[in-house]
Each structure stands twice: as structure tokens, then as C-alpha cells.
Design an enzyme around this catalytic site. Structure first.
Site, short mmCIF file in Angstrom:
data_model
loop_
_atom_site.label_atom_id
_atom_site.label_comp_id
_atom_site.label_asym_id
_atom_site.label_seq_id
_atom_site.Cartn_x
_atom_site.Cartn_y
_atom_site.Cartn_z
N CYS A 2 0.81 -1.06 -0.08
CA CYS A 2 0.02 0.01 -0.10
C CYS A 2 0.86 1.40 0.00
CB CYS A 2 -1.02 0.07 1.32
SG CYS A 2 -2.10 -1.20 1.30
N ARG A 27 3.78 -0.27 -4.88
CA ARG A 27 3.59 -0.92 -3.37
C ARG A 27 2.29 -1.70 -3.55
NH1 ARG A 27 6.89 1.75 0.10
NH2 ARG A 27 5.45 1.07 1.83
N ASN A 100 -1.58 2.37 5.50
CA ASN A 100 -0.70 1.31 5.10
C ASN A 100 -0.27 0.39 6.44
OD1 ASN A 100 1.20 -0.28 3.98
ND2 ASN A 100 2.81 1.24 4.38
N GLY A 101 -0.60 -0.82 6.45
CA GLY A 101 -0.14 -1.55 7.59
C GLY A 101 -1.35 -2.56 7.89
N GLU A 491 17.21 -17.58 -8.31
CA GLU A 491 16.66 -16.32 -8.77
C GLU A 491 16.22 -16.09 -10.26
OE1 GLU A 491 15.89 -13.48 -7.46
OE2 GLU A 491 16.16 -11.90 -8.85
N LYS A 495 12.36 -14.95 -11.30
CA LYS A 495 12.07 -13.91 -12.06
C LYS A 495 10.99 -14.32 -13.20
CE LYS A 495 12.98 -11.19 -10.44
NZ LYS A 495 14.01 -11.05 -9.31
N GLU A 498 7.53 -14.62 -11.41
CA GLU A 498 6.93 -13.77 -11.00
C GLU A 498 6.34 -12.75 -12.08
OE1 GLU A 498 9.05 -11.39 -7.90
OE2 GLU A 498 10.93 -11.33 -9.05
N HIS A 514 17.66 -36.32 -7.44
CA HIS A 514 16.76 -36.80 -6.65
C HIS A 514 15.30 -36.39 -6.66
CE1 HIS A 514 20.42 -38.20 -4.61
NE2 HIS A 514 20.89 -36.92 -4.87
C1 G6P Z 1 9.10 -8.33 -2.49
C2 G6P Z 1 9.66 -7.76 -4.07
C3 G6P Z 1 10.94 -8.71 -4.22
C4 G6P Z 1 11.91 -8.25 -3.15
C5 G6P Z 1 11.38 -8.63 -1.77
C6 G6P Z 1 12.29 -8.33 -0.61
O1 G6P Z 1 8.67 -9.46 -2.55
O2 G6P Z 1 8.85 -8.05 -5.04
O3 G6P Z 1 11.49 -8.00 -5.38
O4 G6P Z 1 13.11 -9.01 -3.28
O5 G6P Z 1 10.20 -8.13 -1.63
O6 G6P Z 1 12.31 -6.72 -0.67
P1 G6P Z 1 13.56 -5.90 -0.02
O7 G6P Z 1 13.06 -4.79 -0.18
O8 G6P Z 1 13.40 -6.13 1.49
O9 G6P Z 1 14.81 -6.13 -0.72
#
Ligand code: G6P
Length: 618
Positions: A2, A27, A100-101, A491, A495, A498, A514
């Protein structure tokens, strides 16, 4: 999660909050809404499900206003709907609030307020705040400021809020606990926002609010209070430092690129340079990390390290473990920040806890830092956003200086984290006598050569795009790597998942036998990261095992490797570099591959469904 923004001043408030909101869309984008007080004292409010563009379509004309708040939502309590969209109002439609929260005790508060006759119009936890403020005013709070402070004292959970009342047209209030909030300080105007991106267009001067602080703003004045202080002390404003943001507006714009993600991948060479500048002292064989100066003595006594992080930053942490153990002989554990609090590692004064976070606001990572501090551990941040909560709460740290990362999927920040973790490993290695000056000098020299090698990989963009075209009809991918490149396989798979919504599994190549190999057939392509490193032969064997099962193989291989060509269907060349540094290069083609796959599939690359960039709830 948010984004909130609020404005008070002489300019067109609704326009300004809406513009600011667009910069916070990463956000969350389940719904968006705006409320503004027009010049006749009437409140204008519009809310819409989906992205800010959907709200804009609904907003034919914006009212002339001097006071406005806006919100972009990542839904937690209540589905994305207009009634659940923020801002929320009290019974009399006087008090408007964006949040936000998570208000953890919202059920209890709601029940009590319902008994008193308050009428709720949403399923959100947030709405209790507006009614609670309304109640405080009804029961004697002299003004909005006092009512907000009183209400927030009843609340358990986290909040960053922006609130105004139609009865007090010259007051905007922002407050935080656990969720980020800063105050942009302009000329006769103030903006409260979840992060700096939303204020940059109007000012680079900011005040970072701490937990339990509340900013009471009029067009001409700002006062910041601690909401926990009551009685005679409560009226005393706090003295807060005004800081300058060093990011420019252009840094937060797409420029010539179609997507932020594409732009951010192309910034990688520069991002590596920025991470190394003034720090990689190759001639002296040492890494100079000014951010750690204040804890130099404690660092000498450290016996182990814990790296804690979430998402992509966690994968950087996995590589950090290998680097710390190899270059600094420092036993290192990597823990998901979301697990840290609930199964805390056995740590104490002899432990350095590294919190790795692009945003510096990830709730779990922040909580892990707080938990670690209680044990007496030394907490160190590897954070990109200057002034963010984690950056402020750790004992010391190293900034990434990667510039704003806007695309939800992290790319350049990951590379920057790897560069900084390598510098930290070299530094710790030198402090602990685990790495010689010569070896450190050699590695740092190689690091300084990384930007030009990264440029070479970016030049392969066309080839990778064609590759994505030929694989775009596949629904499953296996990503494999060993040693330093095992986390890169995780990673790379993340990518793809997501942003293109294609299923992908990352695995240590040696573990493939395995289980995952059972999935493999001619429709299950494998991306194998196989640079000429100490595990090359082993990875090559795994690649051949896949080939024997008719898997299509894309190999990431060191330039000049002729052997791998015999087995792989496609080869992407990576310039030669020491194995410790290879993830910094090998991840780039994987980022580009995911990007092109997502574009080809028509996905919303920068704002993938259900995700948010900054996860400020647990
Ligand atoms: C979210 C984002 C990711 C990020 C993760 C940790 O899931 O979509 O891209 O790696 O948060 O975020 P940070 O800001 O703590 O690296």
C-alpha cells in the site's frame, strides 16, 4: 505494501497527490482512491478497483483543493472492491484516512464501536481508525490532532496514515508505527508519503518519521510529536533533522525504455560501478567500507554471521554465505526473515546479523533486525533506500547506491547486493586475516572489470529475445546451477515465475537426480548455468543427463567454451570472471530472458499480478 500520500499547501492538492500516488504504485495496485477538500469545504472522494489508471478514468475533473490524501492498495483485509478501497471515512463523512499496515486488534475495536452505533461500510481493518478518531472527538478530544493521537494509542499493529477532517481544513496529519512514512518539506507546502519517490517532483528535502511519531501540518507549519507522550509532555514538538534525497526525478522515470525493469537491467553496469566506487581499493588489496567504520572494533570479535532477507535479497544472501565462508572463513547462516522471529537463530554478541533489503522497509526483515538487536548481536544493513527503516535501525551498514528500483521484480538491486556482499566478504577477510592482500587485490581488480563485462552481456539482448520467442510456448522450466550459481538458478526461476507467470523450478544441479529429473521430457526445457568454474565438469555431467532425457537445454557458459556446445541446444556466452563473481554476470541473461518472456506473453512486466515491491506486512 500500500502506498499513501497526502498534501497540504497552496497548489492543486488533488493533482499532486494523484501524481505522487503513481510513483507509489509498485507498493500495490488492487485499488486506488483519493479524497480532497475543495474550496467550499466539501469533500470530493473517488475510489476504483485496479490500477491508478482505472481511478484516473473515473476522475473526469479534479476539484481545486489545498488538502488531499490518496492511496494505492495491496489488499490484506477484504477483497479488492470499491467499498474496501481507501480512503475510508467515519460515520458523518467528516474524517478521511488512508492507511498502510495492519491493525491487529481491529476486530475488538470494531465490535466495541458497533455496540456504540457506529456504521461500518467496508471489511477493512483500516476503517476502525476513522471511527475511533470520530469517537475520540465525540468524547472530548479538543481537535483532530489530539483525537488521532488518542486513537492510535488504542491500536495494536502497524500503520502509516494520512488523515484530515472536513472540520479542520488547515490540518493534515501523518503518523506511523511499523509502516514507512516521510514528510516532504516544500515552500509553504508539505507532503506525507510512504516513500521519497512520491515527493521528488516537489521537493528533495525530507524528514523521516520514526515509529510513534505524528506530523501535524498546515500550509505554513509543521510540528512533529510523539503520540505515546501524554499529559504535559504531549504538547512539546520534537526537533527533527531535514535530509536531502540524492535521487533525482529522472532516476525514477523510464526514459527511453518501455518498462522500468528493462531500464533497470540496463543500469547494471553503472550500478556495479556505483557499488564499487571508492570502496574497491584494488591496489591496496582492501575494501574500504566507510559505513562500517563505527563498528570496526566489534567486527574484529565476530565469530559468525547470519544473513537475513526476503525474496530476491534472500537469494543474494545465499551467495553471500559462500562468499563470507570462502573469503573471510566466517561461518554463515542464511535465514528467511519471515522465519527469523519465530525460530530465532542462536546468536549473541559474537554474531553479526546482516539484513539485506533493497527497500529497507520489508516488515519481516525489519522485525528480524529488532529481534537480533535484543540478543546483543551486531546488526548490519545492506540496504538501497537511504533513510529507510532498516537503514536507520541497524547499528551500521553499507548502502547499495543503486538508485531507485521501481519495477516490482528486483534486478539491478540483486546485482548491487552481490557486489556489496563481495566487498563485505573481502573486508571481513582482511580483518580476520583470512585473505591475503594479494588475493584481495586480484579479486578487487576483477570486480572493477565487471561493468564492462556486464555491458557485453547486455549487448546480447537481441539474441536472448529470440530465444525467449522460441521458448515462449513452454509452461515449465528447470533452472540448474551449482555452488555460487545455485542461488542464481533460484533467482532466474523466480524472475520467470513472478513476471511471466510461467512455472519454473530452481535447483542445485546435483540434486536434480533426487526428484526433478522425473519431470523432464522434450517439453520441459532446462536453463543450465555452467561457467568454467571449479564445478564445471560436474554441471556438465548433469547437463548430459538431461540431454539423454531429450530435454531442450539453454546453457550459460564461459566465452570460448566449445565443449558445452556439443550438448546444449543454445548457448549464451558469459565473459570469464572468477567463480566468486560469476553470479553478478550470470544472472543478467536470466533477467533478460524472463523480461522478454513476460513481454511476449503480454504481461504487466513492472506490476505483476498479486505482488508488491515493498512488503510492509508480515
Ligand atoms: C518483494 C519484492 C521482491 C523483493 C522482496 C524483498 O517480494 O517483490 O522483489 O526481493 O520483496 O524486498 P527487499 O526490499 O527487502 O529487498
Amino acid at each position: 505494501m500500500c502506498g499513501i500520500v497526502g498534501y497540504i499547501g497552496k497548489k492543486n492538492a488533488a493533482q499532486i497527490t494523484l501524481e505522487g500516488l503513481k510513483r507509489l504504485e509498485y507498493r500495490g495496485y488492487d485499488s486506488a482512491g483519493i479524497a480532497a477538500l475543495d474550496q467550499n469545504g466539501a469533500v470530493f472522494m473517488r475510489r476504483e478497483v485496479g490500477k491508478i489508471s482505472a481511478l484516473e478514468k473515473k476522475l473526469k475533473i479534479l476539484p481545486q483543493s489545498r488538502l488531499s490524501i490518496a492511496h494505492t492498495r495491496w489488499a490484506t483485509h477484504g477483497e479488492p472492491s470499491v467499498s474496501n478501497a481507501h480512503p475510508h471515512a467515519d460515520c458523518k463523512n467528516k474524517i478521511f484516512l488512508a492507511h498502510n499496515g495492519i491493525i491487529e486488534n481491529h476486530d475488538k475495536i470494531r465490535e466495541a464501536l458497533l455496540r456504540e452505533g457506529h456504521v461500518f461500510r467496508s471489511e477493512t481493518d483500516t476503517e476502525v481508525l476513522t471511527h475511533l478518531i470520530e469517537r475520540c472527538l465525540a468524547f472530548g478530544a479538543p481537535d483532530l490532532q489530539s483525537a488521532v493521537a488518542q486513537a492510535l494509542r488504542h491500536v495494536v499493529g502497524t500503520f502509516g496514515i494520512a488523515v484530515f477532517s472536513a472540520d479542520e481544513p488547515d490540518t493534515l496529519i501523518g503518523a506511523r508505527r511499523g509502516s514507512p512514512l516521510l514528510l516532504g518539506v516544500g515552500k509553504n507546502e508539505f507532503i506525507v508519503a510512504s516513500d521519497a519517490a512520491a515527493v521528488l517532483k516537489r521537493t528533495r528535502k525530507v524528514i523521516y518519521l520514526n515509529d510513534n511519531e505524528m506530523a501535524v501540518l498546515s500550509p505554513k507549519s509543521k510540528k512533529i510529536f510523539n503520540i505515546l507522550r501524554t499529559g504535559s509532555k504531549s504538547g512539546k514538538p520534537l526537533k527533527k533533522e531535514v535530509k536531502m534525497i540524492d535521487w533525482s526525478l529522472e532516476d525514477a522515470e523510464k526514459g527511453e525504455f518501455t518498462h522500468f525493469m528493462e531500464k533497470e537491467i540496463h543500469e547494471i553496469p553503472e550500478v556495479i560501478e556505483n557499488a564499487l566506487r571508492g570502496r574497491a581499493l584494488a591496489k591496496e588489496g582492501r575494501a574500504k567500507l566507510g559505513g562500517l567504520d563505527s563498528v570496526e572494533e566489534q567486527l574484529g570479535g565476530i565469530e559468525r554471521a547470519v544473513i537475513t532477507a526476503c525474496g530476491t535479497s534472500y537469494y543474494a544472501g545465499l551467495i553471500g554465505k559462500y562468499l563470507f565462508e570462502k573469503l573471510a572463513h566466517l561461518p554463515t547462516e542464511v535465514i528467511y526473515a519471515s522465519e527469523f522471529r519465530y525460530h530465532p537463530p542462536i546468536i549473541g554478541k559474537e554474531t553479526a546479523v546482516f539484513a539485506v533489503s533493497q527497500s529497507g522497509e520489508t516488515a519481516d526483515t525489519l522485525e528480524a533486525v529488532r529481534e537480533a538487536k535484543k540478543t546483543g548481536a551486531l546488526t548490519l544493513g545492506i540496504v538501497n533506500v537511504v533513510g529507510s527503516s532498516i537503514a536507520r535501525e541497524v547499528h551500521a551498514g553499507i548502502y547499495n547506491h543503486a538508485g531507485p528500483e521501481i519495477a516490482v521484480a528486483s534486478t539491478k538491486a540483486f546485482v548491487s547486493q552481490l557486489a556489496v556482499l563481495t566487498l563485505a566478504a573481502v573486508h571481513l577477510g582482511r580483518v580476520r586475516g583470512a585473505i591475503s592482500q594479494e588475493s584481495a587485490a586480484e579479486l578487487l581488480k576483477e570486480m572493477l572489470a565487471l561493468p564492462s563485462k556486464a555491458r557485453k552481456i547486455l549487448a546480447l539482448g537481441g539474441k536472448i529475445k529470440n530465444l525467449a520467442k522460441s521458448y515462449s510456448n513452454h509452461d515449465n522450466f528447470l533452472y540448474l546451477g551449482r555452488k555460487y550459481n545455485w542461488p542464481v538458478s533460484l533467482e532466474g526461476a523466480l524472475k520467470l515465475k513472478e513476471i511471466s507467470y510461467v512455472h519454473a523450478e530452481g535447483y542445485p544441479a546435483g540434486e536434480m537426480k533426487h526428484g526433478p529429473i522425473a519431470l523432464v521430457d522434450s517439453n520441459f526445457p532446462a536453463m543450465v548455468i555452467a561457467p568454467r568454474d571449479s564445478v564445471y565438469e560436474k554441471t556438465l555431467s548433469n547437463l548430459q543427463e538431461l540431454k539423454a532425457r531429450r530435454a531442450k537445454i539453454i546453457a550459460l557458459a564461459t566465452e570460448g567454451d566449445m565443449e558445452i556446445k556439443k550438448y546444449a541446444n543454445h548457448v549464451i556466452n558469459i565473459p570469464q570472471t572468477p567463480e566468486e563473481l560469476s553470479p553478478i554476470l550470470s544472472v543478467i541473461p536470466l533477467q533478460l530472458f524472463a523480461y522478454h518472456m513476460a513481454v511476449l506473453k503480454g504481461r504487466d512486466v513492472d506490476k505483476p499480478r498479486n505482488l508488491a515491491k515493498s512488503v510492509t506486512v508480515e
